[in-house]
Design a protein around this motif. Structure first.
Motif, PDB file in Angstrom:
ATOM      1  N   ILE A  29     -25.777   2.384   2.105  1.00 36.08           N
ATOM      2  CA  ILE A  29     -25.974   2.116   0.688  1.00 36.08           C
ATOM      3  C   ILE A  29     -25.493   0.703   0.356  1.00 36.08           C
ATOM      4  O   ILE A  29     -24.338   0.362   0.603  1.00 36.08           O
ATOM      5  CB  ILE A  29     -25.226   3.142  -0.184  1.00 36.08           C
ATOM      6  N   ASP A  30     -26.387  -0.121  -0.172  1.00 31.12           N
ATOM      7  CA  ASP A  30     -26.074  -1.454  -0.696  1.00 31.12           C
ATOM      8  C   ASP A  30     -25.415  -2.398   0.317  1.00 31.12           C
ATOM      9  O   ASP A  30     -24.278  -2.848   0.125  1.00 31.12           O
ATOM     10  CB  ASP A  30     -25.191  -1.340  -1.938  1.00 31.12           C
ATOM     11  N   VAL A  54     -30.499   2.562   1.314  1.00 34.26           N
ATOM     12  CA  VAL A  54     -30.860   2.861  -0.073  1.00 34.26           C
ATOM     13  C   VAL A  54     -30.080   1.928  -0.987  1.00 34.26           C
ATOM     14  O   VAL A  54     -28.923   1.608  -0.737  1.00 34.26           O
ATOM     15  CB  VAL A  54     -30.603   4.342  -0.442  1.00 34.26           C
ATOM     16  N   LEU A  55     -30.742   1.487  -2.060  1.00 35.53           N
ATOM     17  CA  LEU A  55     -30.201   0.423  -2.902  1.00 35.53           C
ATOM     18  C   LEU A  55     -30.066   0.887  -4.346  1.00 35.53           C
ATOM     19  O   LEU A  55     -31.026   1.416  -4.924  1.00 35.53           O
ATOM     20  CB  LEU A  55     -31.126  -0.796  -2.842  1.00 35.53           C
ATOM     21  N   THR A  56     -28.883   0.655  -4.933  1.00 29.39           N
ATOM     22  CA  THR A  56     -28.681   1.043  -6.322  1.00 29.39           C
ATOM     23  C   THR A  56     -29.386   0.101  -7.284  1.00 29.39           C
ATOM     24  O   THR A  56     -29.743   0.505  -8.392  1.00 29.39           O
ATOM     25  CB  THR A  56     -27.188   1.093  -6.677  1.00 29.39           C
ATOM     26  N   HIS A  57     -29.575  -1.157  -6.888  1.00 24.62           N
ATOM     27  CA  HIS A  57     -30.342  -2.112  -7.684  1.00 24.62           C
ATOM     28  C   HIS A  57     -30.598  -3.354  -6.841  1.00 24.62           C
ATOM     29  O   HIS A  57     -30.178  -3.414  -5.679  1.00 24.62           O
ATOM     30  CB  HIS A  57     -29.659  -2.455  -9.007  1.00 24.62           C
ATOM     31  N   ILE A  79     -35.811   1.291  -2.855  1.00 24.73           N
ATOM     32  CA  ILE A  79     -35.398   0.586  -4.061  1.00 24.73           C
ATOM     33  C   ILE A  79     -36.325   0.993  -5.202  1.00 24.73           C
ATOM     34  O   ILE A  79     -37.488   1.371  -4.980  1.00 24.73           O
ATOM     35  CB  ILE A  79     -35.427  -0.949  -3.842  1.00 24.73           C
ATOM     36  N   HIS A  80     -35.829   0.921  -6.431  1.00 19.71           N
ATOM     37  CA  HIS A  80     -36.685   1.225  -7.581  1.00 19.71           C
ATOM     38  C   HIS A  80     -37.713   0.101  -7.752  1.00 19.71           C
ATOM     39  O   HIS A  80     -37.383  -1.077  -7.582  1.00 19.71           O
ATOM     40  CB  HIS A  80     -35.837   1.358  -8.847  1.00 19.71           C
ATOM     41  N   THR A 144     -28.802   5.591  -9.582  1.00 21.01           N
ATOM     42  CA  THR A 144     -27.601   6.172  -8.997  1.00 21.01           C
ATOM     43  C   THR A 144     -28.022   7.241  -8.003  1.00 21.01           C
ATOM     44  O   THR A 144     -29.143   7.757  -8.053  1.00 21.01           O
ATOM     45  CB  THR A 144     -26.685   6.801 -10.062  1.00 21.01           C
ATOM     46  N   PHE A 145     -27.102   7.573  -7.101  1.00 25.15           N
ATOM     47  CA  PHE A 145     -27.340   8.616  -6.103  1.00 25.15           C
ATOM     48  C   PHE A 145     -26.220   9.643  -6.189  1.00 25.15           C
ATOM     49  O   PHE A 145     -25.037   9.289  -6.098  1.00 25.15           O
ATOM     50  CB  PHE A 145     -27.368   8.025  -4.689  1.00 25.15           C
TER      51      PHE A 145
END
Length: 236
Positions: A29-30, A54-57, A79-80, A144-145
């Motif tokens: 993560i990130d 996986v990326l929070t932003h 990513i979103h 968020t996860f």
């Protein structure tokens, strides 16, 4: 469950490796600025095999090491879609140049395999379950996860730059919006159990119960007041 975390780079951005146990597959993560070495050390120490990032932003302090990490292990990045452009154009996300010396250290661009996150998505990766919540306010594509509670482990919430111990993410960069931030805090954070462990993008671990009781922003949202004050500048 194993969670190995460390702060990386100029902004002290927390990178996390999450696995069912040592010696198994993991999710990263990130992986942000100067996180590559720390990632490789944690993988070796815990004998982990990454299956995804996986990326929070999309801010550069959270994604700067995505290309080398994904490339080294042939894994996708999630990513979103509203933050995807930031991987290739980090200055646009900041509204200014972040400086040529720093840029010289970065591998800007997308990894070979990019997958897009959606609100309410349920990800099953490395034998772990993550529920995704779209949480704009810091950026348009912040997410968020959340991992579910198990028999011996409380629920874990990877908040990115939405919620910190004692504070929240800044909203003064392009795509930031205080009204959206307050709405995300109310919709995403307030319903969580007090025992939920919060692992944020910057700073120490906390719990939802502690933040509900002491975090001025979360308290105001819970009271329905919403001050609209600018958030402290933490991270990017």
């Amino acid at each position: 469950m194993l969670i190995a975390g460390f702060p990386a780079g100029a902004w002290g951005t927390n990178c996390y490796l999450v696995a069912p146990a040592a010696g198994e597959e993991c999710v990263i993560i990130d992986p942000g600025h100067q996180a590559t070495e720390g990632v490789e050390e944690a993988l070796k120490k815990h004998r982990l095999k990454p299956v995804a990032v996986v990326l929070t932003h999309g801010h550069i302090d959270h994604v700067a090491s995505v290309v080398p990490v994904c490339g080294a292990h042939d894994v996708p990045a999630w990513i979103h879609p509203e933050d995807r452009y930031m991987m290739s154009d980090p200055e646009k996300a900041l509204g200014r140049s972040i400086g040529m010396p720093l840029m010289g250290e970065l591998t800007v661009g997308e990894p070979d395999d990019v997958k897009e996150l959606t609100d309410g998505a349920a990800l099953s990766l490395a034998g772990l379950d993550f529920s995704v919540s779209h949480a704009p306010g810091h950026t348009k594509g912040s997410v968020t996860f959340k991992m579910p509670e198990s028999a011996d482990v409380p629920s874990v919430f990877f908040s990115g730059d939405l919620l910190f111990a004692g504070s929240i993410g800044r909203t003064d960069l392009p795509g930031g919006d205080m009204d959206e931030m307050l709405e995300s805090l109310a919709r995403v954070c307030l319903p969580l159990d007090d025992s939920t462990v919060v692992l944020s993008g910057h700073g120490p671990q906390t719990t939802i119960g502690r933040e509900r009781a002491t975090n001025p922003y979360l308290r105001e949202v819970a009271a329905g007041q919403g001050s609209g004050r600018p958030a402290p500048r933490r991270g990017m």
